[in-house]
Scaffold this motif. Structure first.
Motif, PDB file in Angstrom:
ATOM      1  N   VAL A   2       0.907  -1.268  -0.014  1.00  0.00           N
ATOM      2  CA  VAL A   2      -0.004  -0.035   0.176  1.00  0.00           C
ATOM      3  C   VAL A   2       0.653   1.188   0.061  1.00  0.00           C
ATOM      4  CG1 VAL A   2      -1.712   1.424   1.424  1.00  0.00           C
ATOM      5  CG2 VAL A   2      -2.004  -1.069   1.070  1.00  0.00           C
ATOM      6  N   THR A   3       1.881   1.236   0.750  1.00  0.00           N
ATOM      7  CA  THR A   3       2.541   2.493   0.996  1.00  0.00           C
ATOM      8  C   THR A   3       3.615   2.822  -0.146  1.00  0.00           C
ATOM      9  OG1 THR A   3       4.381   1.435   2.472  1.00  0.00           O
ATOM     10  CG2 THR A   3       2.270   2.729   3.374  1.00  0.00           C
ATOM     11  N   LYS A   4       3.830   1.885  -0.705  1.00  0.00           N
ATOM     12  CA  LYS A   4       5.038   1.943  -1.954  1.00  0.00           C
ATOM     13  C   LYS A   4       4.231   2.048  -3.282  1.00  0.00           C
ATOM     14  CE  LYS A   4       8.907  -0.093   0.350  1.00  0.00           C
ATOM     15  NZ  LYS A   4       9.869  -0.947   0.602  1.00  0.00           N
ATOM     16  N   LYS A   5       3.017   1.078  -3.264  1.00  0.00           N
ATOM     17  CA  LYS A   5       2.564   1.227  -4.671  1.00  0.00           C
ATOM     18  C   LYS A   5       1.240   2.085  -5.005  1.00  0.00           C
ATOM     19  CE  LYS A   5       2.282  -2.933  -6.528  1.00  0.00           C
ATOM     20  NZ  LYS A   5       2.156  -4.451  -6.709  1.00  0.00           N
ATOM     21  N   PHE A   6       0.592   2.223  -3.998  1.00  0.00           N
ATOM     22  CA  PHE A   6      -1.101   2.511  -3.995  1.00  0.00           C
ATOM     23  C   PHE A   6      -1.120   4.007  -3.545  1.00  0.00           C
ATOM     24  CE2 PHE A   6      -1.723  -2.251  -3.710  1.00  0.00           C
ATOM     25  CZ  PHE A   6      -1.649  -2.481  -5.044  1.00  0.00           C
ATOM     26  N   LEU A   7      -0.568   4.232  -2.579  1.00  0.00           N
ATOM     27  CA  LEU A   7      -0.836   5.684  -1.812  1.00  0.00           C
ATOM     28  C   LEU A   7      -0.260   6.634  -3.061  1.00  0.00           C
ATOM     29  CD1 LEU A   7      -0.003   5.656   1.969  1.00  0.00           C
ATOM     30  CD2 LEU A   7      -1.974   5.712   0.974  1.00  0.00           C
ATOM     31  N   LEU A   8      -1.059   7.787  -3.317  1.00  0.00           N
ATOM     32  CA  LEU A   8      -0.365   8.728  -4.297  1.00  0.00           C
ATOM     33  C   LEU A   8       0.236   9.780  -3.148  1.00  0.00           C
ATOM     34  CD1 LEU A   8      -3.701   8.651  -6.480  1.00  0.00           C
ATOM     35  CD2 LEU A   8      -1.534   7.705  -6.862  1.00  0.00           C
ATOM     36  N   SER A   9       0.790  10.759  -3.950  1.00  0.00           N
ATOM     37  CA  SER A   9       1.536  11.751  -3.388  1.00  0.00           C
ATOM     38  C   SER A   9       1.438  12.441  -2.138  1.00  0.00           C
ATOM     39  CB  SER A   9       2.111  12.746  -4.397  1.00  0.00           C
ATOM     40  OG  SER A   9       1.204  13.634  -4.851  1.00  0.00           O
ATOM     41  N   THR A  10      -0.033  13.272  -2.011  1.00  0.00           N
ATOM     42  CA  THR A  10      -0.508  13.791  -0.733  1.00  0.00           C
ATOM     43  C   THR A  10      -0.732  12.724   0.400  1.00  0.00           C
ATOM     44  OG1 THR A  10      -1.122  15.648  -2.223  1.00  0.00           O
ATOM     45  CG2 THR A  10      -1.895  15.509  -0.100  1.00  0.00           C
ATOM     46  N   CYS A  11      -1.529  11.717  -0.071  1.00  0.00           N
ATOM     47  CA  CYS A  11      -1.703  10.700   1.070  1.00  0.00           C
ATOM     48  C   CYS A  11      -0.313  10.134   1.741  1.00  0.00           C
ATOM     49  CB  CYS A  11      -2.612   9.555   0.399  1.00  0.00           C
ATOM     50  SG  CYS A  11      -4.242  10.021   0.226  1.00  0.00           S
ATOM     51  N   LYS A  12       0.644  10.193   0.848  1.00  0.00           N
ATOM     52  CA  LYS A  12       1.993   9.629   1.452  1.00  0.00           C
ATOM     53  C   LYS A  12       2.469  10.531   2.408  1.00  0.00           C
ATOM     54  CE  LYS A  12       4.041   6.350  -2.019  1.00  0.00           C
ATOM     55  NZ  LYS A  12       5.085   6.177  -3.078  1.00  0.00           N
ATOM     56  N   LYS A  13       2.466  11.850   1.987  1.00  0.00           N
ATOM     57  CA  LYS A  13       2.978  12.828   2.685  1.00  0.00           C
ATOM     58  C   LYS A  13       2.318  12.900   4.052  1.00  0.00           C
ATOM     59  CE  LYS A  13       4.259  15.923  -0.978  1.00  0.00           C
ATOM     60  NZ  LYS A  13       4.277  16.953  -1.766  1.00  0.00           N
ATOM     61  N   ILE A  14       0.849  12.814   4.015  1.00  0.00           N
ATOM     62  CA  ILE A  14       0.047  12.836   5.312  1.00  0.00           C
ATOM     63  C   ILE A  14       0.484  11.541   6.244  1.00  0.00           C
ATOM     64  CG2 ILE A  14      -2.139  12.538   6.195  1.00  0.00           C
ATOM     65  CD1 ILE A  14      -3.148  14.068   3.914  1.00  0.00           C
ATOM     66  N   HIS A  15       0.572  10.528   5.492  1.00  0.00           N
ATOM     67  CA  HIS A  15       0.954   9.259   6.300  1.00  0.00           C
ATOM     68  C   HIS A  15       2.400   9.127   6.709  1.00  0.00           C
ATOM     69  CE1 HIS A  15       0.530   4.875   7.098  1.00  0.00           C
ATOM     70  NE2 HIS A  15       1.708   4.690   6.761  1.00  0.00           N
ATOM     71  N   GLN A  16       3.069   9.959   6.154  1.00  0.00           N
ATOM     72  CA  GLN A  16       4.839   9.935   6.746  1.00  0.00           C
ATOM     73  C   GLN A  16       4.698  11.010   8.115  1.00  0.00           C
ATOM     74  OE1 GLN A  16       7.200   8.659   6.128  1.00  0.00           O
ATOM     75  NE2 GLN A  16       7.681   8.331   3.973  1.00  0.00           N
ATOM     76  N   LYS A  17       3.747  11.946   8.040  1.00  0.00           N
ATOM     77  CA  LYS A  17       3.561  12.735   9.028  1.00  0.00           C
ATOM     78  C   LYS A  17       2.946  11.753  10.371  1.00  0.00           C
ATOM     79  CE  LYS A  17       3.051  17.177   7.012  1.00  0.00           C
ATOM     80  NZ  LYS A  17       1.968  18.319   6.583  1.00  0.00           N
ATOM     81  N   GLN A  18       1.950  11.016   9.894  1.00  0.00           N
ATOM     82  CA  GLN A  18       1.359   9.972  10.949  1.00  0.00           C
ATOM     83  C   GLN A  18       2.562   9.180  11.424  1.00  0.00           C
ATOM     84  OE1 GLN A  18      -1.546   8.543   8.234  1.00  0.00           O
ATOM     85  NE2 GLN A  18      -3.162   9.154   9.673  1.00  0.00           N
ATOM     86  N   LYS A  19       3.406   8.622  10.501  1.00  0.00           N
ATOM     87  CA  LYS A  19       4.477   7.798  11.062  1.00  0.00           C
ATOM     88  C   LYS A  19       5.305   8.409  12.080  1.00  0.00           C
ATOM     89  CE  LYS A  19       7.084   5.628   8.218  1.00  0.00           C
ATOM     90  NZ  LYS A  19       7.850   5.094   7.207  1.00  0.00           N
ATOM     91  N   LYS A  20       5.531   9.681  11.826  1.00  0.00           N
ATOM     92  CA  LYS A  20       6.327  10.164  12.779  1.00  0.00           C
ATOM     93  C   LYS A  20       5.676  10.532  14.010  1.00  0.00           C
ATOM     94  CE  LYS A  20       9.320  12.640   9.481  1.00  0.00           C
ATOM     95  NZ  LYS A  20       9.430  13.856   8.691  1.00  0.00           N
ATOM     96  N   PHE A  21       4.225  10.716  13.914  1.00  0.00           N
ATOM     97  CA  PHE A  21       3.509  11.044  15.149  1.00  0.00           C
ATOM     98  C   PHE A  21       3.206   9.898  15.924  1.00  0.00           C
ATOM     99  CE2 PHE A  21      -0.616  10.981  17.364  1.00  0.00           C
ATOM    100  CZ  PHE A  21      -0.550  11.707  18.071  1.00  0.00           C
ATOM    101  N   PHE A  22       3.016   8.751  15.471  1.00  0.00           N
ATOM    102  CA  PHE A  22       2.980   7.474  16.144  1.00  0.00           C
ATOM    103  C   PHE A  22       4.477   6.886  16.273  1.00  0.00           C
ATOM    104  CE2 PHE A  22      -1.370   7.384  13.818  1.00  0.00           C
ATOM    105  CZ  PHE A  22      -1.915   7.715  15.224  1.00  0.00           C
TER     106      PHE A  22
END
Length: 132
Positions: free
Chosen positions: A105-125
């Protein structure tokens, strides 16, 4: 497409007619009674639909791609409540996927803005950086 918090349920219902069988489940009916017309009603069902496209080998890949495209549309919305909705209801549950599916999901399917948001979530979590 400009998405608005007040009409997001109608948009989801229109774009994803497949969701109807999930919104009619007993769990969803109970949730509907609790949430009323809240946009948070549709998104557990949309997540279930997405999860099926990720875990069922012969499931509809076109549907999967439509959901990820819609998530990106939500992520770039000017309505911050729509961005919050996709962040909480569609991106946070990604952390609960098994490792192999998560990587896909994170490498193939998430598109650019969603990836950026997910990266912020990773840092938060405080998730490990080698996950993505």
């Amino acid at each position: 497409m400009e998405l608005h918090y007040e009409t997001i349920n109608l948009t989801v219902d229109e774009i994803f007619p497949e969701i109807n069988k999930y919104t009619k489940s007993s769990e969803q009916k109970k949730l509907s009674a609790e949430l009323g017309d809240s946009p948070y009603f549709y998104f557990p069902a949309l997540w279930m639909l997405l999860n099926l496209t990720l875990t069922e080998k012969d499931f509809n890949n076109t549907l999967r791609d439509r959901i990820f495209t819609f998530m990106e549309e939500m992520a770039i919305s000017e309505d911050k409540r729509v961005v919050e909705l996709v962040t909480v209801e569609m991106l946070e549950p990604i952390f609960g996927l098994d490792f192999e599916t998560y990587q896909e999901v994170t490498k193939k399917f998430l598109l650019s803005t969603c990836k950026k948001i997910h990266q912020k979530q990773k840092k938060f979590f405080k998730e490990s950086d080698n996950i993505l």
